[in-house]
Write a protein that holds these residues in place. Structure first.
Motif, short mmCIF file in Angstrom:
data_model
loop_
_atom_site.label_atom_id
_atom_site.label_comp_id
_atom_site.label_asym_id
_atom_site.label_seq_id
_atom_site.Cartn_x
_atom_site.Cartn_y
_atom_site.Cartn_z
N PHE A 153 -5.78 -3.26 -3.32
CA PHE A 153 -4.50 -2.72 -2.87
C PHE A 153 -3.53 -2.61 -4.04
N ARG A 154 -2.84 -1.49 -4.11
CA ARG A 154 -1.78 -1.26 -5.09
C ARG A 154 -0.55 -0.75 -4.34
N SER A 155 0.56 -1.44 -4.51
CA SER A 155 1.76 -1.09 -3.74
C SER A 155 2.23 0.33 -4.00
N GLY A 156 2.01 0.86 -5.20
CA GLY A 156 2.46 2.22 -5.50
C GLY A 156 1.41 3.28 -5.21
N ASP A 157 0.24 2.89 -4.75
CA ASP A 157 -0.86 3.82 -4.49
C ASP A 157 -0.99 4.02 -2.99
N GLN A 158 -0.64 5.21 -2.51
CA GLN A 158 -0.65 5.47 -1.07
C GLN A 158 -2.06 5.63 -0.51
N THR A 159 -3.06 5.69 -1.37
CA THR A 159 -4.44 5.77 -0.88
C THR A 159 -5.04 4.38 -0.64
N THR A 160 -4.34 3.32 -0.99
CA THR A 160 -4.81 1.96 -0.72
C THR A 160 -4.03 1.40 0.46
N MET A 161 -4.64 0.46 1.18
CA MET A 161 -4.00 -0.08 2.38
C MET A 161 -4.54 -1.45 2.72
N PHE A 162 -3.77 -2.17 3.49
CA PHE A 162 -4.22 -3.42 4.11
C PHE A 162 -3.27 -3.67 5.27
N ARG A 163 -3.74 -3.44 6.46
CA ARG A 163 -2.92 -3.65 7.64
C ARG A 163 -3.82 -4.04 8.80
N GLY A 164 -3.23 -4.75 9.76
CA GLY A 164 -4.00 -5.18 10.92
C GLY A 164 -3.12 -5.81 11.97
N GLY A 165 -3.75 -6.12 13.09
CA GLY A 165 -3.03 -6.70 14.23
C GLY A 165 -3.45 -6.00 15.50
N VAL A 166 -2.47 -5.40 16.19
CA VAL A 166 -2.71 -4.65 17.43
C VAL A 166 -2.03 -3.30 17.30
#
Length: 220
Positions: free
Chosen positions: A80-93
């Motif tokens: 994940f890179r905060s300035g790279d919109q092609t990277t991500m990390f999210r979860g939950g519902v």
């Protein structure tokens, strides 16, 4: 004149060794045989039920281990890179009240387009459209190579595990656990807790929980 009569003409009974069984003796024998067969059937039935239960539990444990191994490998390879919109990390519902996890990772599989590099991996627990019982759920997984932010999103996902009753995730950082996470707002968490309940029948469900440490990739 006295006439003597031999005793063998007085009684119409065969010798003891040639006698048959009386009705009472036959009924007693049949009853004992029925009791014996019932006991044997009960023993074999119990053994068979225990074997089926053991086989089912073994399959559920194996399924949970496979899912956790896959989660762990991809979480440990998170990219994940905060300035790279092609990277991500999210979860939950998500908005459909479905548990989900989406991340970019270096732990790609042969299912990815290139088989190497960085892939976007998505998990989602959704209603099983192929099951007759619409209350059943299936764990879905999708994987594609990392693309530009403007590229169309491929929503196709494969059936990973149809025997998962529930999935929940928690994210730990700064001494507290959170139910929702988006790395674009908060960075990467320190830990991710994954909880599974395997088995669709309520009487046969087995819960599993494990926690994965997220590597610090800020300096990469």
């Amino acid at each position: 004149m006295r006439v003597s009569i031999s005793p063998r003409f007085c009684f119409n009974k065969p010798p003891w060794g040639e006698r048959g069984f009386t009705l009472i003796e036959v009924l007693v024998a049949v009853s004992l045989l029925a009791i014996l067969l019932t006991a044997v059937y009960g023993i074999f039935g119990g053994v068979n039920s225990a074997k089926l239960r053991l086989d089912r539990d073994s399959a559920d444990y194996h399924l949970a281990r496979v899912i956790f191994d896959r989660f762990g490998r991809e979480l440990h390879g998170v990219y994940f890179r905060s300035g790279d919109q092609t990277t991500m990390f999210r979860g939950g519902v998500n908005d459909q009240d479905e548990p989900f996890l989406e991340l970019t990772t270096t732990a790609v599989t042969l299912l990815s387009d290139t088989g190497s590099g960085i892939s976007e991996v998505r998990y989602r627990l959704a209603p099983d459209q192929e099951a007759e019982d619409k209350s059943r759920q299936v764990l879905l997984r999708g994987e594609r190579s990392r693309q530009s932010a403007a590229a169309p999103v491929d929503d196709r996902m494969m059936r990973l595990a149809p025997n998962v009753a529930s999935l929940s995730l928690r994210f730990y950082t700064g001494g507290r656990w959170l139910e929702q996470w988006d790395a674009r707002q908060s960075g990467l968490p320190q830990l991710v807790e994954v909880s599974l309940v395997v088995g669709q029948e309520e009487q046969q469900r087995i819960p599993f929980t494990t926690t994965f440490e997220i590597p610090d990739v800020s300096g990469q």
